[in-house]
Scaffold this active site. Structure first.
Site, PDB file in Angstrom:
ATOM      1  N   LYS A 120      -7.714  -7.532  -0.575  1.00  0.00           N
ATOM      2  CA  LYS A 120      -8.410  -6.739  -1.659  1.00  0.00           C
ATOM      3  C   LYS A 120      -9.220  -7.748  -2.567  1.00  0.00           C
ATOM      4  CE  LYS A 120      -4.458  -5.349  -3.857  1.00  0.00           C
ATOM      5  NZ  LYS A 120      -3.471  -5.614  -2.518  1.00  0.00           N
ATOM      6  N   ASN A 143      -6.960  -5.596 -10.871  1.00  0.00           N
ATOM      7  CA  ASN A 143      -6.022  -6.817 -10.375  1.00  0.00           C
ATOM      8  C   ASN A 143      -6.602  -8.067 -10.074  1.00  0.00           C
ATOM      9  OD1 ASN A 143      -3.286  -6.938  -9.871  1.00  0.00           O
ATOM     10  ND2 ASN A 143      -3.777  -7.198  -7.667  1.00  0.00           N
ATOM     11  N   HIS A 189       6.324  -4.248  -1.167  1.00  0.00           N
ATOM     12  CA  HIS A 189       6.701  -3.571  -2.248  1.00  0.00           C
ATOM     13  C   HIS A 189       7.718  -2.488  -2.223  1.00  0.00           C
ATOM     14  CE1 HIS A 189       3.708  -6.035  -4.135  1.00  0.00           C
ATOM     15  NE2 HIS A 189       2.615  -5.567  -3.560  1.00  0.00           N
TER      16      HIS A 189
END
Length: 427
Positions: A120, A143, A189
């Site tokens: 990302k 982010n 996650h």
């Protein structure tokens, strides 16, 4: 900062006063909102004292609030603020959702949203760099970089390029991206989700928020496995594997198969935004890379030194090993697993290994069993000296640790900085 009259006179609670929380408080207050703010840390609360009301949202009546803004780091699946907000009928949102709500008052612009398990940050920075090269006003946020609400609005025609974690998407409901991207999905996650499918469903929400006719750039494997476009409203679909790119050897900071995918995505996004091929190629050639991610820090005596300190597990190290044919590999640290299986297909590229930290002895056994020469250097400084002494012109000395840093360093950034300093200290 980004403000909006849409927030004037409304009442919000902000839970968590790290960078994004502080930026949220500032933007809401500047917009004329009534703000209640809280953080368990005294020093954090002191930064908003006298400007916002200090109160723990868990300890007050939330009836009448227009939203509770929480940090993406708050595990909302199990945090009591979720139940408290739901009982009061108050939405639980993040700063990216506030940005989405503020868009109507900003100069005409476009938004690119980029998510995925890996890649990302590089892809977000690369898209921004290509836009800069093409003369398109652009900034990146979400982010990566500074909190989006802390940034000054772009002029008309600008593009906001947002890196979006699943946590941020979970707290966002109205972000209609002109171009939405899913790079890939691998298990991650899972402590925050109801299994792998729950994690994938979080990523898929980025496309469900898009209006009809928007562009969706998607990993084909993720679509086939998880049907991430099922709730999308008639998007223009571009599968990453269908994007034709040029000669990767011409882009020094974008080596390796993972960066080939990042290039394909950035190219597809730039084309969707109307950027010409010449500007795209120039952007790829001049992209400097991000610190600690396949970062070319120096070349000495014909030997290239590469800082890939961000690679904290074997899966993220594997593409780095695939990027160069003759590597002196520095690895080790605080291990996350007891194997290097993801790296094994690329052992032929490893001239020798230099192990450090807690994982050093274990990794030394694994690599010796695979027939690779290993030096147990112990520390990063010593590993750099050992590797530099053995490397020949045309070789690469690469820090790609496949481990966390916390046995010897504060974080992966400190480890990468130490690598750079050790390289600079070489004769």
């Amino acid at each position: 900062m980004i403000t909006s009259p849409a927030f004037a006179g409304k009442k919000y609670a902000v839970l968590g006063l790290a960078r994004s929380g502080l930026a949220t408080v500032d933007a809401l207050l500047e917009s004329g909102a009534d703000v209640v703010a809280w953080d368990d840390r005294d020093e954090a609360r002191a930064k908003v004292a006298g400007r916002a009301t200090l109160a723990d949202p868990l300890a007050i009546d939330l009836a009448g609030f227009d939203g509770v803004i929480v940090s993406p780091g708050v595990p909302i699946i199990r945090h009591p603020i979720r139940t408290k907000a739901e009982a009061a009928g108050v939405p639980l949102i993040g700063d990216v959702e506030l940005f989405a709500q503020a868009r109507a008052s900003l100069p005409a612009h476009k938004v690119v949203g980029i998510t995925g398990t890996n890649g990302k940050s590089t892809t977000t920075a690369l898209v921004r760099h290509i836009l800069d090269t093409a003369g398109v006003p652009a900034l990146m946020g979400g982010n990566i970089g500074l909190p989006i609400l802390s940034r000054d609005p772009l002029p008309e025609g600008g593009v906001y390029v947002l890196e979006l974690s699943s946590y941020q998407i979970d707290l966002t409901y109205s972000l209609d991206c002109d171009v939405a991207v899913l790079l890939n999905i691998t298990p991650d996650h899972l402590d925050r989700y109801d299994g792998f499918e729950g994690y994938a469903a979080s990523k898929a929400r980025l496309f469900a928020m898009q209006g009809p006719g928007r562009v969706a750039v998607v990993d084909y494997a993720a679509e086939m496995a998880h049907r991430v476009l099922d709730d999308a409203e008639d998007p223009m679909i571009q599968f990453i594997s269908d994007v034709v790119i040029g000669d990767q050897a011409a882009w020094p900071a974008l080596q390796g198969p993972h960066n080939a995918q990042n290039v394909a995505v950035a190219t597809a996004v730039a084309r969707a935004l109307g950027v010409g091929e010449a500007a795209i190629e120039q952007g790829l050639r001049t992209y400097p890379g991000l610190p600690h991610r396949m970062e070319r820090v120096a070349e000495k005596g014909g030997v290239l030194f590469v800082n890939d300190s961000k690679a904290t597990n074997a899966t993220s190290t594997a593409p780095a090993l695939a990027a160069y044919p003759k590597i002196h590999w520095i690895l080790g640290g605080l291990p996350k697993t007891d194997e290097l299986d993801a790296c094994a297909p690329h052992y032929a590229h490893v001239v020798a290994a230099y192990v450090i930290g807690d994982a050093g002895p274990m990794f030394a056994r694994i690599l010796r069993d695979a027939g690779k020469p290993v030096t147990e250097s112990g520390t990063l400084d010593q590993a750099v000296r050992d590797a530099a002494a053995a490397a020949k012109p045309g070789d690469v000395v690469m820090l790609s640790p496949a481990c966390a840093s916390f046995d010897q360093f504060r974080d992966f950034e400190a480890r990468g900085d130490a690598f750079r300093a050790a390289v600079e200290a070489l004769a």
